[in-house]
Write an enzyme that holds these catalytic residues in place. Sequence first.
Site, short mmCIF file in Angstrom:
data_model
loop_
_atom_site.label_atom_id
_atom_site.label_comp_id
_atom_site.label_asym_id
_atom_site.label_seq_id
_atom_site.Cartn_x
_atom_site.Cartn_y
_atom_site.Cartn_z
N THR A 1 0.73 -1.20 0.05
CA THR A 1 -0.02 -0.05 0.17
C THR A 1 0.88 1.15 -0.05
OG1 THR A 1 -0.19 -0.05 2.58
CG2 THR A 1 -1.75 -1.21 1.18
N THR B 1 1.56 4.26 1.73
CA THR B 1 2.55 4.85 2.71
C THR B 1 3.25 3.64 3.21
OG1 THR B 1 0.53 6.59 3.26
CG2 THR B 1 2.20 6.09 5.02
N CYS B 2 2.92 2.71 3.36
CA CYS B 2 3.39 1.58 3.82
C CYS B 2 4.69 1.17 2.96
CB CYS B 2 2.66 0.18 3.96
SG CYS B 2 1.00 0.55 5.03
N SER B 3 4.43 1.31 1.67
CA SER B 3 5.78 0.94 0.93
C SER B 3 6.62 2.13 0.55
CB SER B 3 5.10 0.49 -0.44
OG SER B 3 4.59 -0.60 -0.44
#
Length: 160
Positions: free
Chosen positions: A46, A48-50
């Site tokens: 996703t 922000t996660c990546s």
Amino acid sequence: MSVSVGDKIPLVTLKTMTAEGPKEISTAEIFAGKKVVLFGLPGAFTPTCSAKHLPGFIDKHDDLAAKGVDTIACISVNDAFVMGAWGKAQEAGDKVLLLADGNADFAKAMGLDADFTAYGMGIRSKRFALVAEDGVVKVLNVEAAGQFEVSSADYVLNQL
């Protein structure tokens, strides 16, 4: 009820990807006798996660280790295959232990589960970071929905 500082990490069996395939790993094995930074996020791959969350902890691995952190672990409500592929794509190597909480058992046991069905993602984990020593939560940072501040590697590093 959500976990609090001073609480023990619940005993839950998770999965991690190895060269031989998915392997079960218990929270007892992860946390016993160690200082662990665990961060949770809504989903592998996703935005922000990546772009920010996992890369920040990969980049700050050595700084966190210098502060006595034995293990940096990332947990998400994804399967071990997805977490393994994401770790390779992000070049996490052995810097971050990627943990699959496929059925959200850990997220629910911690009271950190969140309903993302409006986004087609089902039950997921809230974005958070914690520091645990020998399985006891010493620092707990839970993000407000849609935020990325208190669970970042830099924020956690400043708390150690």
